[in-house]
Design an enzyme around this catalytic site. Structure first.
Site, PDB file in Angstrom:
ATOM      1  N   GLN A  80       1.575  -6.151  -3.206  1.00 57.39           N
ATOM      2  CA  GLN A  80       2.234  -6.279  -1.897  1.00 57.39           C
ATOM      3  C   GLN A  80       3.566  -5.586  -1.514  1.00 57.39           C
ATOM      4  O   GLN A  80       3.586  -4.474  -2.447  1.00 57.39           O
ATOM      5  CB  GLN A  80       2.475  -7.694  -1.302  1.00 57.39           C
ATOM      6  CG  GLN A  80       1.169  -8.579  -1.254  1.00 57.39           C
ATOM      7  CD  GLN A  80       0.591  -9.076  -2.498  1.00 57.39           C
ATOM      8  OE1 GLN A  80       1.095  -9.678  -3.532  1.00 57.39           O
ATOM      9  NE2 GLN A  80      -0.742  -8.732  -2.718  1.00 57.39           N
ATOM     10  N   LYS A 138       1.780   1.899  -5.027  1.00 53.43           N
ATOM     11  CA  LYS A 138       2.456   1.433  -6.529  1.00 53.43           C
ATOM     12  C   LYS A 138       1.537   1.859  -7.607  1.00 53.43           C
ATOM     13  O   LYS A 138       1.814   1.801  -8.695  1.00 53.43           O
ATOM     14  CB  LYS A 138       2.458  -0.053  -6.399  1.00 53.43           C
ATOM     15  CG  LYS A 138       3.600  -0.569  -5.198  1.00 53.43           C
ATOM     16  CD  LYS A 138       3.442  -2.113  -4.932  1.00 53.43           C
ATOM     17  CE  LYS A 138       2.196  -2.651  -4.402  1.00 53.43           C
ATOM     18  NZ  LYS A 138       1.891  -2.040  -2.735  1.00 53.43           N
ATOM     19  N   ASP A 184       0.666  -1.307   0.152  1.00 55.06           N
ATOM     20  CA  ASP A 184       0.073  -0.184   0.036  1.00 55.06           C
ATOM     21  C   ASP A 184       1.060   1.322  -0.024  1.00 55.06           C
ATOM     22  O   ASP A 184       0.503   2.360   0.667  1.00 55.06           O
ATOM     23  CB  ASP A 184      -0.966  -0.063   1.169  1.00 55.06           C
ATOM     24  CG  ASP A 184      -1.718  -1.194   1.137  1.00 55.06           C
ATOM     25  OD1 ASP A 184      -2.276  -1.661   0.151  1.00 55.06           O
ATOM     26  OD2 ASP A 184      -2.192  -1.832   2.356  1.00 55.06           O
ATOM     27  N   GLY A 187      -4.719  -4.273  -3.658  1.00 59.71           N
ATOM     28  CA  GLY A 187      -5.523  -3.359  -4.063  1.00 59.71           C
ATOM     29  C   GLY A 187      -4.765  -2.003  -4.346  1.00 59.71           C
ATOM     30  O   GLY A 187      -4.036  -1.506  -3.620  1.00 59.71           O
ATOM     31  N   HIS A 188      -4.834  -1.883  -5.684  1.00 61.85           N
ATOM     32  CA  HIS A 188      -4.277  -0.679  -6.066  1.00 61.85           C
ATOM     33  C   HIS A 188      -5.226   0.442  -6.377  1.00 61.85           C
ATOM     34  O   HIS A 188      -5.781   0.289  -7.484  1.00 61.85           O
ATOM     35  CB  HIS A 188      -3.238  -0.870  -7.324  1.00 61.85           C
ATOM     36  CG  HIS A 188      -2.290  -2.078  -6.875  1.00 61.85           C
ATOM     37  ND1 HIS A 188      -1.414  -2.537  -7.749  1.00 61.85           N
ATOM     38  CD2 HIS A 188      -2.117  -2.597  -5.461  1.00 61.85           C
ATOM     39  CE1 HIS A 188      -0.587  -3.322  -6.920  1.00 61.85           C
ATOM     40  NE2 HIS A 188      -0.921  -3.329  -5.900  1.00 61.85           N
TER      41      HIS A 188
HETATM   42  P1  GDP Z   1      -1.088   0.364  -3.492  1.00 59.54           P
HETATM   43  O1  GDP Z   1      -1.465  -1.051  -3.038  1.00 59.54           O
HETATM   44  O2  GDP Z   1       0.637   0.262  -3.324  1.00 59.54           O
HETATM   45  O3  GDP Z   1      -1.104   0.618  -4.865  1.00 59.54           O
HETATM   46  O4  GDP Z   1      -1.539   1.328  -2.633  1.00 59.54           O
HETATM   47  P2  GDP Z   1      -3.037   1.642  -2.239  1.00 59.54           P
HETATM   48  O5  GDP Z   1      -3.755   2.132  -3.419  1.00 59.54           O
HETATM   49  O6  GDP Z   1      -3.367   0.512  -1.616  1.00 59.54           O
HETATM   50  O7  GDP Z   1      -2.833   2.837  -1.165  1.00 59.54           O
HETATM   51  C1  GDP Z   1      -2.520   4.007  -1.433  1.00 59.54           C
HETATM   52  C2  GDP Z   1      -3.400   5.053  -1.243  1.00 59.54           C
HETATM   53  O8  GDP Z   1      -2.861   6.300  -0.878  1.00 59.54           O
HETATM   54  C3  GDP Z   1      -4.531   5.214  -2.183  1.00 59.54           C
HETATM   55  O9  GDP Z   1      -5.888   5.552  -1.800  1.00 59.54           O
HETATM   56  C4  GDP Z   1      -3.655   6.308  -3.173  1.00 59.54           C
HETATM   57  O10 GDP Z   1      -4.655   7.010  -4.000  1.00 59.54           O
HETATM   58  C5  GDP Z   1      -3.411   7.124  -2.181  1.00 59.54           C
HETATM   59  N1  GDP Z   1      -2.083   8.050  -2.494  1.00 59.54           N
HETATM   60  C6  GDP Z   1      -0.856   7.490  -3.588  1.00 59.54           C
HETATM   61  N2  GDP Z   1       0.010   8.433  -3.369  1.00 59.54           N
HETATM   62  C7  GDP Z   1      -0.623   9.488  -2.375  1.00 59.54           C
HETATM   63  C8  GDP Z   1       0.122  10.809  -2.167  1.00 59.54           C
HETATM   64  O11 GDP Z   1       0.784  11.192  -2.235  1.00 59.54           O
HETATM   65  N3  GDP Z   1      -0.725  11.323  -1.077  1.00 59.54           N
HETATM   66  C9  GDP Z   1      -1.818  10.867  -0.748  1.00 59.54           C
HETATM   67  N4  GDP Z   1      -2.700  11.763   0.146  1.00 59.54           N
HETATM   68  N5  GDP Z   1      -2.476   9.806  -1.228  1.00 59.54           N
HETATM   69  C10 GDP Z   1      -1.875   9.151  -2.017  1.00 59.54           C
HETATM   70  P1  IMO Z   2      -0.882  -4.142  -2.046  1.00 54.46           P
HETATM   71  O1  IMO Z   2      -0.713  -4.936  -3.491  1.00 54.46           O
HETATM   72  C1  IMO Z   2      -0.905  -4.782   2.274  1.00 54.46           C
HETATM   73  C2  IMO Z   2      -1.049  -8.659   3.674  1.00 54.46           C
HETATM   74  C3  IMO Z   2      -2.209  -9.097   4.455  1.00 54.46           C
HETATM   75  C4  IMO Z   2      -1.825 -10.029   5.526  1.00 54.46           C
HETATM   76  C5  IMO Z   2      -0.717 -10.820   4.674  1.00 54.46           C
HETATM   77  C6  IMO Z   2      -1.108 -12.237   3.851  1.00 54.46           C
HETATM   78  O2  IMO Z   2      -2.326  -3.573  -2.226  1.00 54.46           O
HETATM   79  O3  IMO Z   2       0.001  -3.429  -1.554  1.00 54.46           O
HETATM   80  P2  IMO Z   2      -2.682 -12.924   2.120  1.00 54.46           P
HETATM   81  O4  IMO Z   2      -4.121 -12.771   1.791  1.00 54.46           O
HETATM   82  O5  IMO Z   2      -1.683 -12.238   1.055  1.00 54.46           O
HETATM   83  O6  IMO Z   2      -2.382 -14.276   2.172  1.00 54.46           O
HETATM   84  O7  IMO Z   2      -2.438 -12.227   3.467  1.00 54.46           O
HETATM   85  O8  IMO Z   2      -0.243 -10.010   3.640  1.00 54.46           O
HETATM   86  N1  IMO Z   2      -1.383  -8.339   2.481  1.00 54.46           N
HETATM   87  C7  IMO Z   2      -1.356  -6.911   1.938  1.00 54.46           C
HETATM   88  N2  IMO Z   2      -1.095  -5.917   2.833  1.00 54.46           N
HETATM   89  N3  IMO Z   2      -1.266  -4.413   0.751  1.00 54.46           N
HETATM   90  C8  IMO Z   2      -1.371  -5.592   0.018  1.00 54.46           C
HETATM   91  O9  IMO Z   2      -1.258  -5.376  -1.152  1.00 54.46           O
HETATM   92  C9  IMO Z   2      -1.506  -6.703   0.525  1.00 54.46           C
HETATM   93  N4  IMO Z   2      -1.632  -8.085   0.408  1.00 54.46           N
HETATM   94  C10 IMO Z   2      -1.793  -8.860   1.217  1.00 54.46           C
HETATM   95  O10 IMO Z   2      -2.810  -8.124   5.022  1.00 54.46           O
HETATM   96  O11 IMO Z   2      -0.985  -9.416   6.448  1.00 54.46           O
HETATM   97 MG    MG Z   3      -2.845  -1.717  -1.714  1.00 53.31          MG
END
Ligand code: GDP
Ligand code: IMO
Ligand code: MG
Length: 429
Positions: free
Chosen positions: A223, A16, A13, A40-41
């Site tokens: 991840q 990416k 998270d 979840g991106h």
């Molecule tokens: P990922 O799994 O690495 O793609 O990250 P996620 O999407 O799960 O979580 C990142 C969250 O931060 C998302 O809701 C993005 O829209 C948000 N985000 C990404 N870059 C920034 C930033 O520079 N500032 C803020 N406030 N939000 C950001």
């Molecule tokens: P993105 O791509 C954050 C975590 C779960 C748990 C562990 C194992 O959005 O960064 P799993 O269901 O993969 O067997 O769970 O990994 N986990 C993540 N944490 N971002 C993710 O994906 C994750 N995908 C799995 O919360 O701790």
């Molecule tokens: Mg994510």
């Protein structure tokens, strides 16, 4: 070789999705190499938020080939839902390709994931309950079913029925759970795979050709490094290799094909699920970061645990992935805090250490050693249209991260939108 690895340098998270989407504009192909719909991106374009789980973030441009590689475990039902979700938002899926070597997640994987988590009680991993671990386990155990198996319908059905019976035996005898409906699963999954047929292809030669032709290929990690099955905080990890070493295995390229490696780094640290977290904040600063950064899981909606930036962990991640550049995200979230802390070493039984321990027992004994930096106001970050216009203390924070890691911050992100991104280094050659 202008290819670029984009991966999470922490516990996932990091942003990416946002960074991949931003760079996909200039790229010729985007490839996912591991994980599944546990990812979840989030990508924000204008006022529209897109939540992607399996489909590479480059899809939003419509014409960039997007590949789900062989290292991914694929839940066909959830992929069909994701395709529909994007189509309803007017996104074309014509450029999507799915590797015929990817393994399929079936309902028994999800059921086993759920029951195992329940049985672990206090020791639960906190998985996303998407069946990821049980599916990778079958792959390694050599009982998994791959997408290419579907080409031969009779033997596909035979393998699937055999697996369902075997899993039902386990579910009913070990967990005293209800058996899964064999006929229903077979029928449903044949339906799903028929729907996905047009996207299925042997992706290895396609990726190879693109690389050989000098195309700009992006690899989108899911991840994060500390969730890697070998180098993460085992057993509180996912079951795949989010690190750059996962790319050759998850795509069919050779390790020598990879060039630059961009680590996406949140300006602080978050984690979903269980496991040790040395810089975790259990106080109002942690709550402030969670609310300000809206730190709630994209896939499960769970509140993310929040803490200060950890350089010990980041340098470990740098070394494992061969990071050449950082994309620092969510700098804006730290706005408004008077003082910021950065963990630069751990204290273990009275001694300072600068390495990330293998044993979780050791890691949980580690106390962070912090340096303190001055904060900045939110309004000042909002006003900035370039990196140079950022508040002095925000730039000092970025530069301190560069100094402590020895890597440049090629990208600095100060908001979820494409426009809230400052590029400081040309990433594609
Ligand atoms: P990922 O799994 O690495 O793609 O990250 P996620 O999407 O799960 O979580 C990142 C969250 O931060 C998302 O809701 C993005 O829209 C948000 N985000 C990404 N870059 C920034 C930033 O520079 N500032 C803020 N406030 N939000 C950001
Ligand atoms: P993105 O791509 C954050 C975590 C779960 C748990 C562990 C194992 O959005 O960064 P799993 O269901 O993969 O067997 O769970 O990994 N986990 C993540 N944490 N971002 C993710 O994906 C994750 N995908 C799995 O919360 O701790
Ligand atoms: Mg994510």
């Amino acid at each position: 070789m202008p290819n670029l690895v984009i991966l999470g340098a922490q516990w996932g998270d990091e942003g990416k999705g946002k960074i991949t989407d931003y760079l996909a504009k200039e790229s010729d192909m985007v490839v996912r190499y591991q994980g599944g719909d546990n990812a979840g991106h989030t990508v924000v374009i204008g006022d529209q938020k897109y939540k992607l789980h399996l489909i590479p973030s480059g899809i939003l441009y419509g014409n960039v080939p997007c590949i789900i590689g062989n290292g991914v475990v694929l839940n066909p039902k959830s992929l069909i839902e994701e395709i529909k979700y994007l189509e309803d938002l007017g996104i074309s899926l014509d450029s999507l390709m799915i590797s015929d070597r990817a393994h399929i997640i079936f309902p028994y994987h999800i059921e086993i994931d759920r029951l195992e988590e329940e049985a672990r009680g206090k020791k639960k991993i906190g998985t996303t309950v998407k069946g990821i671990g049980p599916c990778y386990r079958d792959k390694v155990e050599r009982t998994g079913i791959r997408i290419c198996d579907f080409e031969y319908l009779d033997s596909f059905e035979e393998k699937l029925r055999y697996n369902i019976r075997r899993k039902n035996d386990f579910l009913t005898k070990y967990y005293e759970a209800d058996p899964l409906d064999e006929d229903k699963i077979v029928k449903e999954y044949i339906g799903y795979l028929n729907k996905l047929k047009k996207y299925i292809v042997n992706t290895q030669p396609i990726i190879r050709k693109a690389v050989n032709e000098g195309k700009k290929v992006l690899f989108e990690g899911a991840q994060g490094t500390l969730l890697d099955i070998d180098f993460g905080t085992y057993p509180y990890v996912t079951s795949s290799h989010p690190i750059s070493g996962g790319i050759p295995i998850g795509t069919g390229l050779s390790p020598y094909d990879l060039e630059k490696s961009l680590g996406v780094v949140k300006a602080y640290t978050t984690r979903v699920g269980k496991g040790p977290f040395p810089t975790e904040l259990h106080d109002e600063t942690g709550d402030y970061i969670r609310e300000k950064g809206f730190e709630y899981g994209t896939t499960t909606g769970r509140p993310r645990r929040c803490g200060w930036l950890d350089i010990v962990m980041l340098n470990y991640s740098r070394d494992i992935n061969g990071l050449t550049t950082m994309a620092i995200t969510k700098l804006d979230t730290l706005s408004g805090l008077d003082k910021l802390k950065i963990c630069v070493a751990y204290e273990l039984e009275g001694k300072k250490i600068d390495y990330f321990p293998s044993s979780l027992e050791t890691l949980s004994k580690c106390k962070p050693v912090y340096i303190e930096m001055d904060g900045w106001k939110f309004e000042d970050i909002e006003k900035a249209n370039t990196y140079e216009e950022l508040p002095e203390n925000a730039k000092k924070y970025v530069e301190k991260m560069e100094e402590l890691t020895g890597i440049n911050a090629g990208i600095v992100s100060v908001g979820p939108k494409r426009s809230e991104t400052f590029i400081r280094e040309k990433l594609f050659i």
